[in-house]
Design a protein around this motif. Structure first.
Motif, PDB file in Angstrom:
ATOM      1  N   GLY A  13       0.819  -1.213   0.000  1.00  0.00           N
ATOM      2  CA  GLY A  13       0.000   0.000   0.000  1.00  0.00           C
ATOM      3  C   GLY A  13       0.848   1.256   0.000  1.00  0.00           C
ATOM      4  O   GLY A  13       0.563   2.213  -0.727  1.00  0.00           O
ATOM      5  N   SER A  14       1.912   1.268   0.797  1.00  0.00           N
ATOM      6  CA  SER A  14       2.814   2.425   0.836  1.00  0.00           C
ATOM      7  C   SER A  14       3.464   2.655  -0.522  1.00  0.00           C
ATOM      8  O   SER A  14       3.496   3.776  -1.027  1.00  0.00           O
ATOM      9  CB  SER A  14       3.907   2.216   1.882  1.00  0.00           C
ATOM     10  N   PHE A  15       3.978   1.590  -1.099  1.00  0.00           N
ATOM     11  CA  PHE A  15       4.646   1.709  -2.396  1.00  0.00           C
ATOM     12  C   PHE A  15       3.676   2.200  -3.473  1.00  0.00           C
ATOM     13  O   PHE A  15       3.985   3.119  -4.226  1.00  0.00           O
ATOM     14  CB  PHE A  15       5.255   0.365  -2.804  1.00  0.00           C
ATOM     15  N   LEU A  16       2.491   1.600  -3.529  1.00  0.00           N
ATOM     16  CA  LEU A  16       1.537   1.995  -4.566  1.00  0.00           C
ATOM     17  C   LEU A  16       0.982   3.395  -4.321  1.00  0.00           C
ATOM     18  O   LEU A  16       0.694   4.127  -5.268  1.00  0.00           O
ATOM     19  CB  LEU A  16       0.409   0.962  -4.664  1.00  0.00           C
ATOM     20  N   VAL A  60       2.145   7.255   3.735  1.00  0.00           N
ATOM     21  CA  VAL A  60       1.281   7.018   4.893  1.00  0.00           C
ATOM     22  C   VAL A  60      -0.143   6.696   4.443  1.00  0.00           C
ATOM     23  O   VAL A  60      -0.766   5.748   4.930  1.00  0.00           O
ATOM     24  CB  VAL A  60       1.294   8.232   5.848  1.00  0.00           C
ATOM     25  N   VAL A  61      -0.665   7.487   3.505  1.00  0.00           N
ATOM     26  CA  VAL A  61      -2.025   7.247   2.994  1.00  0.00           C
ATOM     27  C   VAL A  61      -2.113   5.862   2.367  1.00  0.00           C
ATOM     28  O   VAL A  61      -3.073   5.120   2.594  1.00  0.00           O
ATOM     29  CB  VAL A  61      -2.425   8.346   1.982  1.00  0.00           C
ATOM     30  N   GLY A  62      -1.119   5.494   1.589  1.00  0.00           N
ATOM     31  CA  GLY A  62      -1.108   4.169   0.973  1.00  0.00           C
ATOM     32  C   GLY A  62      -1.022   3.056   1.999  1.00  0.00           C
ATOM     33  O   GLY A  62      -1.676   2.019   1.855  1.00  0.00           O
ATOM     34  N   VAL A  83      -4.619  -3.147  -7.251  1.00  0.00           N
ATOM     35  CA  VAL A  83      -3.430  -2.314  -7.461  1.00  0.00           C
ATOM     36  C   VAL A  83      -3.842  -0.925  -7.930  1.00  0.00           C
ATOM     37  O   VAL A  83      -3.366   0.092  -7.417  1.00  0.00           O
ATOM     38  CB  VAL A  83      -2.475  -2.990  -8.468  1.00  0.00           C
ATOM     39  N   THR A  84      -4.760  -0.851  -8.881  1.00  0.00           N
ATOM     40  CA  THR A  84      -5.238   0.439  -9.389  1.00  0.00           C
ATOM     41  C   THR A  84      -5.900   1.242  -8.278  1.00  0.00           C
ATOM     42  O   THR A  84      -5.714   2.458  -8.182  1.00  0.00           O
ATOM     43  CB  THR A  84      -6.224   0.225 -10.553  1.00  0.00           C
ATOM     44  N   THR A  85      -6.654   0.577  -7.438  1.00  0.00           N
ATOM     45  CA  THR A  85      -7.316   1.259  -6.320  1.00  0.00           C
ATOM     46  C   THR A  85      -6.301   1.855  -5.364  1.00  0.00           C
ATOM     47  O   THR A  85      -6.433   3.012  -4.945  1.00  0.00           O
ATOM     48  CB  THR A  85      -8.242   0.279  -5.564  1.00  0.00           C
ATOM     49  N   LEU A  86      -5.260   1.114  -5.013  1.00  0.00           N
ATOM     50  CA  LEU A  86      -4.248   1.628  -4.094  1.00  0.00           C
ATOM     51  C   LEU A  86      -3.472   2.801  -4.701  1.00  0.00           C
ATOM     52  O   LEU A  86      -3.156   3.770  -4.011  1.00  0.00           O
ATOM     53  CB  LEU A  86      -3.309   0.513  -3.659  1.00  0.00           C
ATOM     54  N   ILE A  87      -3.185   2.730  -5.998  1.00  0.00           N
ATOM     55  CA  ILE A  87      -2.524   3.862  -6.665  1.00  0.00           C
ATOM     56  C   ILE A  87      -3.433   5.084  -6.647  1.00  0.00           C
ATOM     57  O   ILE A  87      -3.002   6.203  -6.354  1.00  0.00           O
ATOM     58  CB  ILE A  87      -2.125   3.480  -8.108  1.00  0.00           C
ATOM     59  N   GLY A  90      -3.511   6.725  -3.250  1.00  0.00           N
ATOM     60  CA  GLY A  90      -2.307   7.538  -3.027  1.00  0.00           C
ATOM     61  C   GLY A  90      -2.394   8.873  -3.731  1.00  0.00           C
ATOM     62  O   GLY A  90      -2.023   9.907  -3.183  1.00  0.00           O
ATOM     63  N   TYR A  91      -2.928   8.871  -4.945  1.00  0.00           N
ATOM     64  CA  TYR A  91      -3.071  10.095  -5.734  1.00  0.00           C
ATOM     65  C   TYR A  91      -4.109  11.015  -5.102  1.00  0.00           C
ATOM     66  O   TYR A  91      -3.836  12.153  -4.767  1.00  0.00           O
ATOM     67  CB  TYR A  91      -3.471   9.720  -7.159  1.00  0.00           C
ATOM     68  N   ALA A  92      -5.318  10.496  -4.947  1.00  0.00           N
ATOM     69  CA  ALA A  92      -6.424  11.326  -4.477  1.00  0.00           C
ATOM     70  C   ALA A  92      -6.303  11.660  -2.990  1.00  0.00           C
ATOM     71  O   ALA A  92      -6.613  12.787  -2.581  1.00  0.00           O
ATOM     72  CB  ALA A  92      -7.744  10.621  -4.748  1.00  0.00           C
ATOM     73  N   GLY A  93      -5.862  10.702  -2.186  1.00  0.00           N
ATOM     74  CA  GLY A  93      -5.746  10.951  -0.755  1.00  0.00           C
ATOM     75  C   GLY A  93      -4.737  12.039  -0.437  1.00  0.00           C
ATOM     76  O   GLY A  93      -4.983  12.913   0.393  1.00  0.00           O
TER      77      GLY A  93
END
Length: 109
Positions: A13-16, A60-62, A83-87, A90-93
């Motif tokens: 999650g952090s990485f993505l 952190v968000v991821g 994977v797309t959801t976690l990316i 990270g973008y939107a959060g």
């Protein structure tokens, strides 16, 4: 679930989340590059410290998204949608948190 599975989801999650923020940074650099006025270089318009903080927030968000995702993904294989959801998180959060921080930092006159 063993602790290594949880750690794996947190790290993934952090990485993505950081990947999502990286995409956001690339879009921002492209936007800044298009706005460069004659006599100023792109490096003068970029703030490395702010980009570093943004990536840190995305980590952190991821990680939070990965931890929350554990509840849904226990015992199931990772899919492209996951994977797309976690990316996207990270973008939107990070965008949401930075927008909130920017608003609270402006002085009220």
């Amino acid at each position: 679930m063993n602790p290594y599975d949880l750690l794996g989801y947190l790290l993934l999650g952090s990485f993505l989340g950081a990947v999502g923020q990286g995409i956001r940074i690339i879009v921002g650099i492209k936007k800044r590059f298009d706005e460069v006025v004659p006599g100023k270089s792109l490096s003068n318009l970029l703030d490395g410290k702010r980009m570093g903080i943004s990536v840190g927030i995305a980590l952190v968000v991821g990680a939070i998204a990965g931890a929350l995702g554990v509840l849904d993904f226990v015992g199931t294989p990772m899919t492209k949608e996951t994977v797309t959801t976690l990316i996207s998180i990270g973008y939107a959060g990070t965008d949401f948190i930075e927008g909130f921080m920017r608003r609270t930092q402006t002085p009220i006159s």
